[in-house]
Design a protein around this motif. Structure first.
Motif, short mmCIF file in Angstrom:
data_model
loop_
_atom_site.label_atom_id
_atom_site.label_comp_id
_atom_site.label_asym_id
_atom_site.label_seq_id
_atom_site.Cartn_x
_atom_site.Cartn_y
_atom_site.Cartn_z
N TYR A 183 29.65 140.88 8.88
CA TYR A 183 29.71 142.18 9.55
C TYR A 183 30.49 142.09 10.85
N LEU A 184 30.31 140.98 11.54
CA LEU A 184 31.00 140.79 12.81
C LEU A 184 32.51 140.67 12.58
N LYS A 185 32.90 139.96 11.54
CA LYS A 185 34.32 139.84 11.21
C LYS A 185 34.91 141.22 10.90
N PHE A 186 34.21 142.01 10.11
CA PHE A 186 34.70 143.35 9.77
C PHE A 186 34.85 144.20 11.02
N LEU A 187 33.85 144.17 11.90
CA LEU A 187 33.87 145.01 13.09
C LEU A 187 35.01 144.61 14.03
N LEU A 188 35.19 143.31 14.28
CA LEU A 188 36.17 142.86 15.25
C LEU A 188 37.59 142.82 14.68
N TRP A 189 37.74 142.59 13.39
CA TRP A 189 39.07 142.57 12.80
C TRP A 189 39.58 143.96 12.45
N CYS A 190 38.72 144.78 11.87
CA CYS A 190 39.16 146.09 11.38
C CYS A 190 39.07 147.18 12.45
N GLN A 191 38.27 146.95 13.49
CA GLN A 191 38.19 147.84 14.64
C GLN A 191 37.94 149.30 14.27
N PRO A 192 36.92 149.59 13.45
CA PRO A 192 36.62 151.00 13.17
C PRO A 192 36.11 151.69 14.43
N VAL A 193 36.39 152.99 14.53
CA VAL A 193 35.87 153.76 15.65
C VAL A 193 34.36 153.96 15.49
N LYS A 194 33.93 154.16 14.26
CA LYS A 194 32.49 154.28 13.99
C LYS A 194 31.88 152.87 13.99
#
Length: 305
Positions: A183-194
């Motif tokens: 989840y951390l990889k997705f959040l920091l790599w993909c940078q979604p606004v939500k």
């Protein structure tokens, strides 16, 4: 890999942290209806940064991770619990790095997006903002087969684990799996606004951390090191649960009866923890003789370096 896990879930070098910043700490709590206490993440404010000279060691873990710290630094003992401490009063909650001991690994810095996949990560973050909720991205494989396939391809390229749908939803959802690190990889790599749902999922993982055994501790020079004091009394450094450095300095100094002379850590006689202790007789006596003791402190410090 950057050392400190910040409150916004990013990772930054220790040298970038300043008093007033927010980092990721943790606390002990008892879930409702349970008789057992657990650890959970908790944002904490940096109260002080201290610079000192100290020996340095390189610690290598069974997992292959490696980091540098001072030999007196305290790490969280993953075997510790209040129940164990009541049964064995000397059972340590905090331990120094020694071969065979275990540390508690909480989360790693995922680093930068792999070269050439920046657009893929950005596109996936945009898709989540438009079609995502919780840890799922919704896209019908019948109505939008190309987009559905592209989501699978992007997740595979970024090595983010997922499951695609199921018999009850016709394969509409790409559900992120893999726990906190994924989840951390997705959040920091993909940078979604939500960010909120995924950030909450990272913070509320059922398992706080994983045990990792120390396989070697080697001398690695002598130099300037930074330590910090946080409002929670702890933080996450190099991915592992760690304790405020100054807490140990104050405890050692108070135990010796003179606040100015915590020589084991080679601290200056006016370290930032000054003034934070209980105003007992020992503390007041040490404070009143601070200037007279300065010369003695410097002599003992020189003899111990």
């Amino acid at each position: 890999m950057s050392a400190i896990w910040w409150g916004d879930l990013t990772f930054k070098p220790l040298g970038a942290v300043q008093a007033g910043d927010e980092v990721m700490g943790f606390e002990r709590y008892t879930p409702e209806g349970s008789t057992f206490s657990l650890n959970r993440l908790k944002r904490a404010t940096v109260e002080a940064i201290r610079v000192r000279e100290s020996p340095i060691v390189r610690v290598t873990m069974e997992s292959g991770r490696s980091f540098r710290c001072t030999p007196d630094h305290r790490w969280y003992n993953p075997c510790w619990s209040p129940a164990a401490n009541r049964r064995w009063p000397d059972y340590p909650q905090w331990i120094t790095p020694e071969v065979g001991r275990q540390l508690l690994h909480v989360a790693d810095d995922p680093g930068e997006v792999p070269a050439g996949l920046e657009r893929t990560a950005g596109w996936l973050g945009g898709i989540y903002d438009g079609e995502g909720s919780w840890i799922q991205i919704s896209q019908c494989p019948d109505h939008n087969p190309l987009v559905h396939a592209a989501i699978s391809e992007a997740l595979n390229k970024l090595d983010i684990p997922y499951t695609a749908g199921g018999p009850t939803n016709g394969g509409h959802f790409h559900t992120l799996t893999g726990g906190r690190q994924a989840y951390l990889k997705f959040l920091l790599w993909c940078q979604p606004v939500k960010r909120q749902a995924i950030a909450e999922k990272i913070a509320s993982g059922r398992r706080f951390g994983h045990r990792d055994r120390i396989i070697s501790v080697e001398p690695d020079g002598y130099g300037e090191v930074l330590s910090m004091t946080t409002s929670s009394g702890n933080y996450v450094a190099w991915g592992y649960a760690s304790r405020n450095c100054d807490d140990e300095i104050v405890a050692v100094a108070k135990q010796r009866g003179v606040w100015m002379m915590a020589l084991e850590s080679h601290v200056d006689h006016r370290h930032p923890a000054w003034g934070k202790g209980e105003p007992d007789a020992v503390y007041e006596l040490g404070q009143s003789f601070a200037e007279q003791d300065k010369a003695l402190f410097e002599t003992r410090l020189r003899d111990n370096t």
